[in-house]
Enzyme design. Structure first.
Site, PDB file in Angstrom:
ATOM      1  N   LYS A  16       0.823  -1.151  -0.096  1.00  0.00           N
ATOM      2  CA  LYS A  16      -0.029  -0.153   0.011  1.00  0.00           C
ATOM      3  C   LYS A  16       0.748   1.124  -0.077  1.00  0.00           C
ATOM      4  O   LYS A  16       0.574   2.203  -0.615  1.00  0.00           O
ATOM      5  CB  LYS A  16      -1.119   0.066   1.284  1.00  0.00           C
ATOM      6  CG  LYS A  16      -2.167  -1.047   1.063  1.00  0.00           C
ATOM      7  CD  LYS A  16      -3.133  -1.134   2.309  1.00  0.00           C
ATOM      8  CE  LYS A  16      -4.096  -2.076   2.111  1.00  0.00           C
ATOM      9  NZ  LYS A  16      -5.168  -1.906   3.097  1.00  0.00           N
ATOM     10  N   ASP A  21     -10.134   2.363   2.929  1.00  0.00           N
ATOM     11  CA  ASP A  21     -10.328   1.716   3.981  1.00  0.00           C
ATOM     12  C   ASP A  21     -11.119   2.371   5.030  1.00  0.00           C
ATOM     13  O   ASP A  21     -11.896   1.521   5.812  1.00  0.00           O
ATOM     14  CB  ASP A  21      -8.826   1.423   4.582  1.00  0.00           C
ATOM     15  CG  ASP A  21      -7.881   0.494   3.903  1.00  0.00           C
ATOM     16  OD1 ASP A  21      -8.800  -0.713   3.098  1.00  0.00           O
ATOM     17  OD2 ASP A  21      -6.903   0.353   3.664  1.00  0.00           O
TER      18      ASP A  21
END
Ligand code: ATR
Length: 280
Positions: free
Chosen positions: A67, A104
């Site tokens: 990420k 997220d």
């Protein structure tokens, strides 16, 4: 032309994103669409991400450990990815450039709103256990949602300090491990973002006695669906929300961006992912 999307990770075999997105592709009759796993070693991750179009992909999800690499590899980001310096969703913009996004925190909030109707972040302080990547996304999202105070409880204080400084959280309090019990006073939300409670790990052993009964308790661990923390909270009379919905909801904005349909998170989808977990 087939619209291909992938999830990039290392390892990636465990990723449940293909189950989610291929379910929606079938459900909404998206023609010539395909969602696949792409295992990419750390050394090759930045190159693969920059070269997505060349590999035939219109977008991607990014999972551990890539990420942060994805953030660094891309030149354009949405506000959340820029704040977190981490990307979990990549979309191709109209001019052909790639944009890194982070959904997220959106997934975390959407899950609570879905499973605990009426829940609001501004009702009181939120206590976050942990200070890793997930804690960052959740802290930023809770602040954006109006949480009046965010209390970070983590084993390693330096990571709490880095989290608060790098996100520029305006209302954060760092709580030392031994003071965790005190941090629960007057809290409206308790969330576990550590790996404690996962199958094979020990449970969060924090005494919940000081947590107001009105507080919502949630966990981002979803294997098992009911962690030891959630069981204790439920038995003590708290409303609890499991972590599976965060995984499902974080997938929504990506699917909408790639395929033009905003998909629903349904009980059917939950059951599908649960069946996969049970089969492993
Ligand atoms: P993620 O990016 O998924 O959030 P991570 O960055 O590996 O994962 O963070 C894991 C979190 O779980 C960290 O807050 C970690 O605490 P440290 O910062 O002190 O390492 C926490 N954690 C993991 N195992 C733990 C344990 N046995 N006791 C307490 N905290 C633990």
């Amino acid at each position: 032309m087939t619209r291909k999307v992938c999830v990039i990770g290392w390892p990636v075999a465990h990723s449940r994103s293909p189950i989610i997105h291929n379910h929606w592709i079938a459900k909404y009759g998206i023609e010539d669409a395909e969602y696949v796993r792409l295992a990419v070693e750390p050394e090759g991750a930045a190159h693969t991400i920059r070269n997505l179009a060349g590999l035939g992909f219109i977008g991607a999800n990014v999972t551990v450990p890539h990420k942060e690499t994805a953030f660094a590899a891309l030149e354009r980001h949405d506000a959340m990815a820029a704040r977190l310096k981490a990307v979990n969703t990549i979309v191709t913009l109209a001019d052909g450039t790639l944009e890194g996004r982070n959904t997220d925190g959106y997934g975390f909030i959407a899950n609570l709103k879905d499973r605990a109707p009426g829940w609001r972040a501004d009702k009181g302080p939120a206590v976050i256990l942990g200070a890793g990547g997930a804690a960052r996304a959740i802290a930023a999202a809770l602040e954006d949602e109006g949480a009046p105070e965010i209390r970070i409880v983590n084993r390693t204080r330096a990571r709490s300090e880095a989290l608060v400084a790098e996100l520029r959280l305006f209302s954060a309090r760092i709580v030392a491990g031994p003071d965790a019990v005190k941090a629960l006073k007057e809290a409206a939300l308790l969330v576990n973002t550590t790996t404690l409670g996962m199958k094979g790990e020990s449970d969060v052993d924090l005494d919940l006695g000081k947590l107001p009964k009105s507080a919502l308790v949630t966990d981002i661990v979803y294997t098992p669906l009911e962690t030891g923390l959630l069981r204790r909270a439920r038995e003590a009379g708290h409303q609890v929300v499991d972590g599976l919905g965060m995984l499902l909801h974080q997938a929504v904005p990506g699917f909408e961006a790639w395929f033009g349909v905003r998909p629903d998170v349904t009980e059917e989808l939950r059951e599908l992912v649960l069946a996969d977990i049970a089969g492993k």
